[in-house]
Enzyme design. Structure first.
Site, mmCIF file in Angstrom:
data_model
loop_
_atom_site.group_PDB
_atom_site.id
_atom_site.type_symbol
_atom_site.label_atom_id
_atom_site.label_comp_id
_atom_site.label_asym_id
_atom_site.label_seq_id
_atom_site.Cartn_x
_atom_site.Cartn_y
_atom_site.Cartn_z
ATOM 1 N N HIS A 367 0.797 -1.364 -0.056
ATOM 2 C CA HIS A 367 -0.075 0.161 -0.043
ATOM 3 C C HIS A 367 0.967 1.246 -0.023
ATOM 4 O O HIS A 367 0.354 2.375 -0.691
ATOM 5 C CB HIS A 367 -1.006 0.207 1.159
ATOM 6 C CG HIS A 367 -2.132 -0.986 1.228
ATOM 7 N ND1 HIS A 367 -2.891 -1.364 2.130
ATOM 8 C CD2 HIS A 367 -2.757 -1.414 -0.163
ATOM 9 C CE1 HIS A 367 -3.905 -1.992 1.540
ATOM 10 N NE2 HIS A 367 -3.628 -2.206 0.399
ATOM 11 N N GLU A 608 1.507 -17.168 -19.607
ATOM 12 C CA GLU A 608 2.412 -16.995 -18.444
ATOM 13 C C GLU A 608 3.226 -18.171 -18.025
ATOM 14 O O GLU A 608 4.031 -18.178 -17.022
ATOM 15 C CB GLU A 608 1.871 -16.133 -17.084
ATOM 16 C CG GLU A 608 0.435 -16.848 -16.830
ATOM 17 C CD GLU A 608 -0.338 -15.873 -15.980
ATOM 18 O OE1 GLU A 608 0.298 -15.067 -15.397
ATOM 19 O OE2 GLU A 608 -1.586 -16.018 -16.027
ATOM 20 N N ASP A 632 5.491 -13.239 -14.721
ATOM 21 C CA ASP A 632 5.427 -14.659 -14.235
ATOM 22 C C ASP A 632 6.193 -15.754 -15.219
ATOM 23 O O ASP A 632 6.816 -16.620 -14.886
ATOM 24 C CB ASP A 632 3.984 -15.305 -14.196
ATOM 25 C CG ASP A 632 3.257 -15.042 -12.589
ATOM 26 O OD1 ASP A 632 4.071 -15.060 -11.663
ATOM 27 O OD2 ASP A 632 2.220 -14.942 -12.506
ATOM 28 N N CYS A 679 1.520 -7.596 -21.108
ATOM 29 C CA CYS A 679 0.883 -6.900 -19.706
ATOM 30 C C CYS A 679 1.845 -7.037 -18.494
ATOM 31 O O CYS A 679 1.401 -6.522 -17.507
ATOM 32 C CB CYS A 679 -0.517 -7.051 -19.304
ATOM 33 S SG CYS A 679 -0.708 -8.865 -18.922
#
Length: 762
Positions: A367, A608, A632, A679
């Site tokens: 965060h 991936e 990944d 992506c």
């Protein structure tokens, strides 16, 4: 030997400074090994010399005065070979160099081991004996173990300035740069002085105790809870002018956790069961923390950080600990440093004084890293080896591009980073002018640039940067924010907000990607090897009730917008695609029967898993688009967890095997006329974007922060030039050489400003 080693490590840790630590080491090792000499030579890379810094058995007058060049003597040989040297007649060795100042002439036996920290040679440790013999294997192993421990001590001393004055032929007062590796949290460079924040209380030190009065303890806890709520509101309010309302929602998450029906209710139950307020709080908080810490997924691990931070703040109010720090105590160029930074800590430093963030724990998905990117504060996470508690007031440089932290920089390094800082400020202004222009090469090749999102705040920031769509929306985020599976209507509202924010631009929603390394609190999964376990599409196909509810929510959310695309994660064979498509068609039919006028969205799969690379043709025939999750895919191809700081250096996005796989995917998709995108982070790396465009990828999706730089480079090159560069690097067998080649080519093409920080000296 293990007990001896443990005692030495404890004594070294208690030493007041490096010289004292070195003296402890040589004295205790000589005693433990029952040898006559133990010495430590530290290596000074600036003058390429070894300096005798501590000894037991040689003349003390030689300490700090005896020096050897990097290739001189047996010490130089140990350092050059970076492996132990164990001989029974040192003077007879061809590399032996006699040092009369040390008085070492009676000693025949020699065992030297290198002192290495993260591949960097820091010195050599030596034991010697009059008797002519080779030290046995256990003795050699013991000395190697001690050298590894000592390497960390020396590195910490560098960071705190304790090793700035190695004697040499240059001025003794010259400064050295201590460097530490972490993970990039937010891009940019920051220069300033360390301001260290430590927790106001220690949960782990709390003991269980029966309360004298349950009612009194409940009241004390209510008062502490109210105090913590006010504290969070105040800290959030101090950031209100720096963040969008959507980003401030993270503080609402904190306040929700403090609700009487959430964490507070559980603590009260423990108080009623017979524990005082502090003990009950510790029980609940540490139970949650322990659960989250077992998870491999970095985003979920950050929930443990949030909960521990809240627990610590409540405990501080229970104990009456008042924070007496004032704004005047904070330097005007503060680099905020903590063992575990949290969003609430950001509010403790005025934004105008904040120059950078450094956290020993955490990752780029935390965060605090999300907020740092929103605020434009250079950030490094996971700097595991830095002695953070000893940095207070020291000059630091934060390199948020490469995840590097420098303490006590010399003039040259400081000037280099100051120049980059000023250049970055101007560059950001220049890049804003590209917001509404297309990503189109000089010879007319157009490639759309999309973004990856997970929060509404990401989406809004993306539009400011000129994003043309969403290539990856992580739908698991709303699942993480709850203590149960969100209902269909709750999901529908969340997805609708994303789709409306970008309409009419397309939004690619990845179906729930949890399981194994991303277990939800209310759906725990414990596996020995979660990365190869029950995750992604495997989980949702085993639970069609979860999958169908989510797809129905997506479809309903898209009514009237029709900009939804659905993407399936972790596909490893065609049967999974067939089964998922069957469920999606079923959900579509059900939604239309309910009266929703919804078009059938495009459906794609993520590439991936290495197995999917070899099934591109079959997969492309079944779906509307393909999207490569390069993060990944790279991890699986190289068997490297990039969030593990100890092996992060082995994660190489430009590894020849990775580039070969990416090229094979693009070629296979083109043969089937199926659009294909990337992506992962490689798409947002200006160097990687050039190669991916040349390979034939139809669009790139990235972090919003990187989008303007990628667009700037694409608009300044020819596609043919990129293809020629790709052909050149595909013949290379080394990732560093590939990166250097692309970098040099872009610099020659006039893009030094864009890729400048990547070209910094190591």
């Amino acid at each position: 030997m293990l007990d001896i080693l443990r005692r030495i490590v404890q004594e070294v840790s208690a030493a007041s400074d490096l010289n004292a630590a070195l003296q402890v080491v040589v004295a205790r090792i000589r005693e433990a090994m029952q040898t006559e000499v133990c010495s430590v030579y530290l290596y000074d890379p600036e003058v390429k010399q070894y300096v005798l810094m501590a000894t037991e058995g040689l003349k003390q007058a030689a300490v700090g005065r005896v020096k050897l060049s990097s290739s001189q003597g047996l010490v130089g040989l140990v350092g050059a070979r970076e492996e132990p040297l164990n001989i029974d007649n040192a003077p007879a060795h061809p590399k032996f160099h006699f040092l009369s100042e040390t008085g070492e002439d009676p000693f025949l036996s020699f065992l030297g081991v290198p002192i290495i920290h993260h591949k960097r040679l820091m010195g050599v440790m030596v034991v010697q004996q009059r008797e002519s013999r080779q030290f046995d294997e256990s003795e050699e192993a013991f000395l190697v173990t001690m050298s590894a421990q000592l390497a960390g001590v020396i590195a910490h001393a560098e960071a705190t300035g304790d090793i700035l004055d190695l004697p040499s032929s240059k001025k003794a007062s010259r400064k050295k740069n201590a460097r530490f590796n972490g993970a990039p949290g937010a891009p940019g460079v920051g220069l300033g002085h360390a301001y260290v924040i430590t927790p106001a209380a220690d949960l782990s030190a709390v003991v269980d105790k029966a309360p004298e009065s349950v009612d009194d303890e409940l009241q004390r806890f209510d008062d502490a809870l109210a105090g913590a709520r006010e504290e969070i509101k105040k800290l959030g309010g101090q950031l209100e002018g720096e963040l969008r309302p959507e980003e401030m929602a993270l503080f609402d998450v904190y306040l929700n956790m403090l609700d009487d029906n959430a964490l507070g209710a559980e603590v009260k139950n423990h108080i009623r069961d017979g524990n005082w307020a502090q003990g009950a709080l510790r029980q609940v908080v540490m139970e949650y923390v322990g659960h989250f810490q077992k998870m491999e997924d970095v985003y979920l691990r950050e929930r443990a950080t949030d909960i521990r931070d809240l627990g610590t703040r409540i405990l501080a109010h229970l104990q009456g600990n008042e924070d007496d720090t004032s704004a005047e105590d904070i330097p005007d160029d503060a680099i905020l440093v903590s063992e575990e930074l949290t969003p609430s800590m950001l509010g403790e430093v005025p934004a105008e004084k904040l120059r950078g963030l450094v956290s020993v724990k955490g990752s780029s998905n935390s965060h605090v890293a999300i907020l740092a990117r929103a605020m434009g504060i250079p950030t490094i996470m996971g700097v595991v080896d830095v002695p953070y508690a000893q940095l207070q007031g020291l000059e630091l440089i934060v390199d948020g591009y490469r995840g590097l932290l420098y303490s006590s920089p010399n003039d040259e390094l400081r000037e280099e980073y100051q120049a980059i800082y000023h250049e970055e400020q101007q560059l950001q202004q220049d890049l804003l002018e590209l917001k509404d222009l297309p990503a189109e090469t000089l010879d007319g090749h157009r490639i759309p640039l999309w973004v990856n999102t997970g929060l509404v705040t990401d989406a809004l920031r993306s539009l400011d940067r000129g994003a043309e769509g969403v290539g990856l929306y992580r739908t698991e985020v709303p699942f993480m924010m709850k203590d149960r599976f969100p209902s269909e209507s709750e999901q529908q509202k969340t997805y609708r907000l994303q789709l409306e924010t970008f309409a009419p631009a397309p939004v690619t929603m990845r179906t729930l990607d949890v399981g194994g390394d991303k277990a939800l609190t209310y759906f725990p999964i414990n596996e020995a090897n979660p990365f190869l376990g029950w995750r992604g599409i495997r989980v949702t196909l085993d639970h069609p009730e979860i999958f169908l509810v989510q797809v129905r929510a997506m479809l309903k959310a898209s009514e009237g917008l029709n900009n939804l695309r659905i993407m399936l994660p972790m596909i490893s064979h065609t049967n999974e695609v067939d089964e998922a498509l069957h469920l999606i068609y079923r959900a579509h039919a059900e939604v239309r029967e309910e009266g929703f006028e919804v078009e059938m969205p495009e459906v794609g799969v993520m590439i991936e898993v290495p197995a999917a690379v070899y099934q591109i043709k079959e997969l492309a025939q079944r779906v509307d688009f393909l999207s490569v999750g390069s993060n990944d895919l790279t991890q699986y191809l190289l068997a490297v967890d990039r969030n593990n700081p100890r092996v992060a250096g082995l994660y190489q996005a430009f590894h020849p095997a990775v580039l070969t796989a990416l090229k094979q995917i693009a070629d296979g998709a083109r043969e089937q006329n199926t659009p294909v995108s990337v992506c992962g982070e490689l798409a947002g790396n200006p160097l990687g974007a050039v190669l991916l465009m040349a390979m034939g990828y139809d669009l790139l999706s990235m972090n919003a922060t990187n989008l303007p730089k990628v667009k700037s480079i694409i608009r300044g090159i020819n596609q043919q030039w990129a293809k020629e560069l790709l052909a050149e690097v595909m013949q290379m067998d080394s990732a560093p050489i590939i990166v250097a080649t692309i970098q040099l080519s872009l610099e020659k093409a006039g893009f030094s400003r864009i890729i400048g920080p990547q070209g910094l000296k190591s």
